[in-house]
Scaffold this active site. Sequence first.
Site, PDB file in Angstrom:
ATOM      1  N   ARG A 187     141.311 -11.025  45.751  1.00  0.00           N
ATOM      2  CA  ARG A 187     141.645 -10.904  44.331  1.00  0.00           C
ATOM      3  C   ARG A 187     143.012 -11.467  43.978  1.00  0.00           C
ATOM      4  NH1 ARG A 187     138.920  -4.931  43.104  1.00  0.00           N
ATOM      5  NH2 ARG A 187     136.816  -5.762  42.757  1.00  0.00           N
ATOM      6  N   LYS A 218     138.601  -7.349  49.098  1.00  0.00           N
ATOM      7  CA  LYS A 218     137.639  -6.856  48.108  1.00  0.00           C
ATOM      8  C   LYS A 218     136.490  -7.860  47.978  1.00  0.00           C
ATOM      9  CE  LYS A 218     139.831  -3.063  46.714  1.00  0.00           C
ATOM     10  NZ  LYS A 218     139.240  -1.716  46.681  1.00  0.00           N
ATOM     11  N   ARG A 244     129.862   8.802  45.963  1.00  0.00           N
ATOM     12  CA  ARG A 244     130.232   9.947  46.798  1.00  0.00           C
ATOM     13  C   ARG A 244     129.210  11.070  46.647  1.00  0.00           C
ATOM     14  NH1 ARG A 244     134.665   7.075  45.982  1.00  0.00           N
ATOM     15  NH2 ARG A 244     136.520   7.294  47.310  1.00  0.00           N
ATOM     16  N   SER A 278     142.004   0.799  53.452  1.00  0.00           N
ATOM     17  CA  SER A 278     141.212   1.168  52.284  1.00  0.00           C
ATOM     18  C   SER A 278     140.789   2.628  52.387  1.00  0.00           C
ATOM     19  CB  SER A 278     139.972   0.285  52.182  1.00  0.00           C
ATOM     20  OG  SER A 278     139.066   0.807  51.230  1.00  0.00           O
ATOM     21  N   ASP A 336     142.561  -1.136  41.980  1.00  0.00           N
ATOM     22  CA  ASP A 336     141.453  -1.737  41.230  1.00  0.00           C
ATOM     23  C   ASP A 336     141.820  -2.095  39.793  1.00  0.00           C
ATOM     24  OD1 ASP A 336     139.661  -1.844  43.281  1.00  0.00           O
ATOM     25  OD2 ASP A 336     138.618   0.002  42.769  1.00  0.00           O
ATOM     26  N   SER A 348     146.425   4.853  48.513  1.00  0.00           N
ATOM     27  CA  SER A 348     145.196   5.261  47.793  1.00  0.00           C
ATOM     28  C   SER A 348     144.926   6.758  47.907  1.00  0.00           C
ATOM     29  CB  SER A 348     143.984   4.465  48.300  1.00  0.00           C
ATOM     30  OG  SER A 348     144.159   3.094  48.063  1.00  0.00           O
TER      31      SER A 348
END
Length: 409
Positions: free
Chosen positions: A323, A319, A28, A145, A292, A173
């Site tokens: 996963r 991802k 970022r 996401s 995560d 999120s």
Amino acid sequence: MKLHLSAPSNTLIKTEVKITGSKSESNRLLLLQALYPAITINNLSNSDDAEVMQKGLKIEKGVVDIHHAGTAMRFLTAYFASQENKEVVLTGSKRMTERPIKVLVDALRELGADITYENNEGYPPIKIKGKKLVQNKVSLPANISSQYISALLLVAPKLENGLELELIGEITSVPYIKMTLGLLTQIGVESSFNGNTIKVLPQETLPAATLVVESDWSSASYFYSIVSLCEVGTEITLSAYNKNSLQGDSVLAEIYKDFGVESTFGEHQVILRKTTSTVNKTIEIDLANAPDIAQTIVVSCFGLGIGCYLTGLHTLKIKETDRLEALKEELGKLGAPISVTDKTLTLKPSDKINKDIAIDTYNDHRMAMAFAPLALKTSLYINDAEVVSKSYPDFWKDMESLKFQVQTS
């Protein structure tokens, strides 16, 4: 590279580990630094993803290959779309060409961006002709996401009219969105987040500023797992961490109380202590705000012989690998009674752990690191172990500092 892992001879561990800067914060800030060159960054992540991001930001024209770096794909899509006179083809690994980008591309097109698909509609590679974006209102589904949302927010202050972003539905999120907005605040950009609407005001220039990247909480999760699987009295000090972190994965400190791990914060550090061996037989956790760390948590539960029911995992299917299916496959090899849906995972309590199993990593750094602590319970192998360089290049070296036996096989 295939590694054989086995436990330290003494599982009462007392040591210190310094962890590289957060990959999420670093990427970022790298984008913000490209927009505002007066920014200086300290404790930058040494991960592959941060390196790919740095290289990508320097390219003016031609092909930008971000390999497996999903964050870089989303962030650079927004960056190049908003940069006049830059023209690139943004691509990556085979897996990256299977990860959807349509939601972000549609939003950027709504703002006036010129983006086309090179092969399959909705997926990289994409061709971007940068231009001045003057539209300032767009909407996105709220359950996608957070990287799509953050990508737009990061370029927003450099848009002529800023940005008003409406999120449709229930937001997931949230901590990652707040991390992005928190970093904007730190550099002097004004924003607001009320209900489902986020506004970012335009900011043409900024004064010089130095920002320090906090160490990565996702990376800290593997040490939480190690402490949970060790003897009572084990103590690992991690730096550099803050109690009031911008990172959503800092929820680890609360979650791992159920595994007998206490967190004590000092100046830019956190001390993990195993204080009790008693845990609940089955735990339920909604990880919509911190997906995560799902792999780490389920492996910890399996190693402790307890069950878990994890929800809010819908983003894990897109991802570095799927996963959920990867966890089902690899934990299944070890004897775990595990089942998954497209957004949940159920693990039943079990005392059985198979020995000398080779864990496949699926080009996913978190698969390698999440399973490594299980060496405290059984000897195992990690296939393609070098994949950890994506986020934590020093991981195996740090495991050796804890006296784990790490051998190339």
